[in-house]
Design a protein around this motif. Structure first.
Motif, mmCIF file in Angstrom:
data_model
loop_
_atom_site.group_PDB
_atom_site.id
_atom_site.type_symbol
_atom_site.label_atom_id
_atom_site.label_comp_id
_atom_site.label_asym_id
_atom_site.label_seq_id
_atom_site.Cartn_x
_atom_site.Cartn_y
_atom_site.Cartn_z
ATOM 1 N N MET A 26 0.832 -1.178 0.000
ATOM 2 C CA MET A 26 0.000 0.000 0.000
ATOM 3 C C MET A 26 0.879 1.245 0.000
ATOM 4 O O MET A 26 0.673 2.159 0.753
ATOM 5 C CB MET A 26 -0.908 -0.034 1.222
ATOM 6 C CG MET A 26 -1.914 1.076 1.254
ATOM 7 S SD MET A 26 -2.949 0.870 2.694
ATOM 8 C CE MET A 26 -2.773 2.485 3.391
ATOM 9 N N SER A 27 1.892 1.292 -0.781
ATOM 10 C CA SER A 27 2.788 2.424 -0.849
ATOM 11 C C SER A 27 2.047 3.638 -1.387
ATOM 12 O O SER A 27 1.321 3.566 -2.356
ATOM 13 C CB SER A 27 3.968 2.097 -1.751
ATOM 14 O OG SER A 27 4.833 3.191 -1.825
ATOM 15 N N GLU A 28 2.240 4.761 -0.724
ATOM 16 C CA GLU A 28 1.529 5.969 -1.097
ATOM 17 C C GLU A 28 2.492 6.976 -1.722
ATOM 18 O O GLU A 28 3.439 7.403 -1.110
ATOM 19 C CB GLU A 28 0.879 6.597 0.129
ATOM 20 C CG GLU A 28 -0.173 5.727 0.733
ATOM 21 C CD GLU A 28 -0.750 6.351 1.982
ATOM 22 O OE1 GLU A 28 -1.964 6.204 2.172
ATOM 23 O OE2 GLU A 28 -0.002 6.972 2.741
ATOM 24 N N ILE A 29 2.249 7.346 -2.911
ATOM 25 C CA ILE A 29 2.995 8.389 -3.588
ATOM 26 C C ILE A 29 1.971 9.443 -4.003
ATOM 27 O O ILE A 29 0.881 9.116 -4.445
ATOM 28 C CB ILE A 29 3.729 7.843 -4.842
ATOM 29 C CG1 ILE A 29 4.627 6.669 -4.472
ATOM 30 C CG2 ILE A 29 4.487 8.936 -5.559
ATOM 31 C CD1 ILE A 29 5.813 7.010 -3.616
ATOM 32 N N ILE A 30 2.335 10.696 -3.876
ATOM 33 C CA ILE A 30 1.411 11.762 -4.259
ATOM 34 C C ILE A 30 1.056 11.601 -5.729
ATOM 35 O O ILE A 30 1.920 11.418 -6.564
ATOM 36 C CB ILE A 30 2.017 13.159 -3.965
ATOM 37 C CG1 ILE A 30 1.005 14.272 -4.172
ATOM 38 C CG2 ILE A 30 3.230 13.431 -4.763
ATOM 39 C CD1 ILE A 30 0.092 14.456 -3.031
ATOM 40 N N ASN A 31 -0.211 11.614 -6.046
ATOM 41 C CA ASN A 31 -0.600 11.459 -7.440
ATOM 42 C C ASN A 31 -0.709 12.826 -8.110
ATOM 43 O O ASN A 31 -0.766 13.863 -7.454
ATOM 44 C CB ASN A 31 -1.863 10.610 -7.581
ATOM 45 C CG ASN A 31 -3.105 11.278 -7.044
ATOM 46 O OD1 ASN A 31 -3.280 12.477 -7.186
ATOM 47 N ND2 ASN A 31 -3.977 10.493 -6.436
ATOM 48 N N GLU B 49 -3.610 15.101 -7.045
ATOM 49 C CA GLU B 49 -3.391 15.778 -5.770
ATOM 50 C C GLU B 49 -2.424 16.944 -5.948
ATOM 51 O O GLU B 49 -2.635 18.023 -5.403
ATOM 52 C CB GLU B 49 -2.862 14.806 -4.722
ATOM 53 C CG GLU B 49 -3.908 13.851 -4.215
ATOM 54 C CD GLU B 49 -3.402 12.955 -3.096
ATOM 55 O OE1 GLU B 49 -2.204 13.021 -2.743
ATOM 56 O OE2 GLU B 49 -4.221 12.188 -2.570
ATOM 57 N N ARG B 50 -1.377 16.730 -6.684
ATOM 58 C CA ARG B 50 -0.378 17.782 -6.920
ATOM 59 C C ARG B 50 -1.044 18.988 -7.605
ATOM 60 O O ARG B 50 -0.806 20.131 -7.228
ATOM 61 C CB ARG B 50 0.766 17.240 -7.773
ATOM 62 C CG ARG B 50 1.923 18.210 -7.921
ATOM 63 C CD ARG B 50 3.036 17.603 -8.753
ATOM 64 N NE ARG B 50 3.723 16.523 -8.099
ATOM 65 C CZ ARG B 50 4.819 16.675 -7.343
ATOM 66 N NH1 ARG B 50 5.321 17.866 -7.147
ATOM 67 N NH2 ARG B 50 5.406 15.631 -6.815
ATOM 68 N N GLN B 51 -1.877 18.710 -8.601
ATOM 69 C CA GLN B 51 -2.566 19.793 -9.313
ATOM 70 C C GLN B 51 -3.549 20.516 -8.399
ATOM 71 O O GLN B 51 -3.651 21.749 -8.420
ATOM 72 C CB GLN B 51 -3.280 19.243 -10.547
ATOM 73 C CG GLN B 51 -2.328 18.802 -11.629
ATOM 74 C CD GLN B 51 -3.023 18.062 -12.760
ATOM 75 O OE1 GLN B 51 -4.163 17.621 -12.636
ATOM 76 N NE2 GLN B 51 -2.317 17.910 -13.876
ATOM 77 N N ARG B 52 -4.296 19.754 -7.592
ATOM 78 C CA ARG B 52 -5.251 20.368 -6.670
ATOM 79 C C ARG B 52 -4.530 21.269 -5.667
ATOM 80 O O ARG B 52 -4.989 22.376 -5.379
ATOM 81 C CB ARG B 52 -6.054 19.307 -5.925
ATOM 82 C CG ARG B 52 -7.118 18.642 -6.766
ATOM 83 C CD ARG B 52 -7.849 17.578 -5.948
ATOM 84 N NE ARG B 52 -8.694 16.777 -6.782
ATOM 85 C CZ ARG B 52 -9.946 17.089 -7.109
ATOM 86 N NH1 ARG B 52 -10.487 18.200 -6.664
ATOM 87 N NH2 ARG B 52 -10.654 16.288 -7.879
ATOM 88 N N ILE B 53 -3.421 20.791 -5.144
ATOM 89 C CA ILE B 53 -2.661 21.595 -4.184
ATOM 90 C C ILE B 53 -2.167 22.874 -4.856
ATOM 91 O O ILE B 53 -2.225 23.961 -4.269
ATOM 92 C CB ILE B 53 -1.503 20.772 -3.571
ATOM 93 C CG1 ILE B 53 -2.092 19.706 -2.640
ATOM 94 C CG2 ILE B 53 -0.515 21.675 -2.825
ATOM 95 C CD1 ILE B 53 -1.109 18.663 -2.157
#
Length: 185
Positions: free
Chosen positions: A1-6, A9-13
Motif C-alpha cells: 500500500m505504498s503511497e505516492i502523491i498522485n 493531488e499535486r494539481q489540486r494543491i
C-alpha cells in the motif's frame, strides 16, 4: 500500500495555493475517514478523536505551502494528526489506545488461531506503551509500509523495523508469561 502523491493531488494543491481554497474540500472528503480512523486508534474518546482529526486538516491547510510532496497528502496529514493526538494525550495524561474491537495480529509467531491465545495477545497489546500500540496498529491492522509509518512517527525506517521486531518479541514473552499465570491458577 505504498503511497505516492498522485498528479491529481499535486494539481489540486497547486490550485489551492493559487487561491482556489474551495479545492481543499476534496482532500477533506477523500481522507477524513482515514484520518478519523487513525485518531480514533490513539484517542479513546470519540469527540477528542474527531476534534484532533479536524485540527489536523486545519493545520494541513494552513501549512499547505510547506508540503514537499515526499509522501502522499494522506500520510502527511496523518503525521500531523499523530502529533496532535500525542499532544491531546499529554494534556489528558492518558497513555493507551483502545483496541478492544480490533482483530488479532496475523503473525505466526504470536497467533495460533486459538481464541484463548488471541485474548492473551489482545491483553498483552493493551499493556504496551501507547506508541508501541500505534506501531502495531499501523503496521498490522492498516497494512501501512514502514516508510510511511516512519514518516508519521518521525523515526528512521530501519530504527522502526528494529523496534517492531523488539515489540513482537516482547509480545511473545508477555503472552508466554500470561499463559504461565493461567496455568498456575
Amino acid at each position: 500500500m505504498s503511497e505516492i502523491i498522485n498528479i491529481d493531488e499535486r494539481q489540486r494543491i497547486g490550485r489551492i495555493l493559487d487561491g482556489k481554497r474551495e479545492e481543499y474540500a476534496w482532500f477533506v472528503k477523500t481522507y477524513s475517514q482515514q484520518v478519523l480512523s487513525f485518531t480514533s486508534r490513539m484517542l479513546p474518546d470519540a469527540e477528542d478523536a474527531k476534534e484532533v482529526a479536524q485540527d489536523a486538516f486545519v493545520k494541513a491547510f494552513r501549512s499547505l505551502g510547506t508540503f514537499n510532496f515526499h509522501s502522499s497528502f494522506c500520510t502527511w496529514v496523518c503525521r500531523i494528526a499523530y502529533r496532535k493526538s500525542l499532544d491531546c494525550l499529554k494534556r489528558q495524561q492518558h497513555h493507551y489506545v483502545d483496541i478492544d474491537n480490533l482483530p488479532a495480529i496475523a503473525d505466526e509467531e504470536l497467533s495460533t488461531g486459538r481464541e484463548e491465545r488471541i485474548a492473551l495477545m489482545e491483553e498483552a497489546i493493551d499493556d504496551l506503551a501507547n506508541d508501541e500500540q500505534l506501531l502495531i496498529h499501523l503496521y498490522y491492522y492498516e497494512d501501512r509500509p514502514l516508510r510511511d509509518i516512519a514518516y508519521i512517527m518521525d523515526v528512521e525506517p530501519n530504527a522502526l523495523a528494529t523496534r517492531l521486531h523488539r515489540i513482537r518479541k516482547k509480545l511473545s514473552r508477555m503472552i508466554k508469561e500470561k499463559e504461565h499465570e493461567q496455568a498456575d491458577r
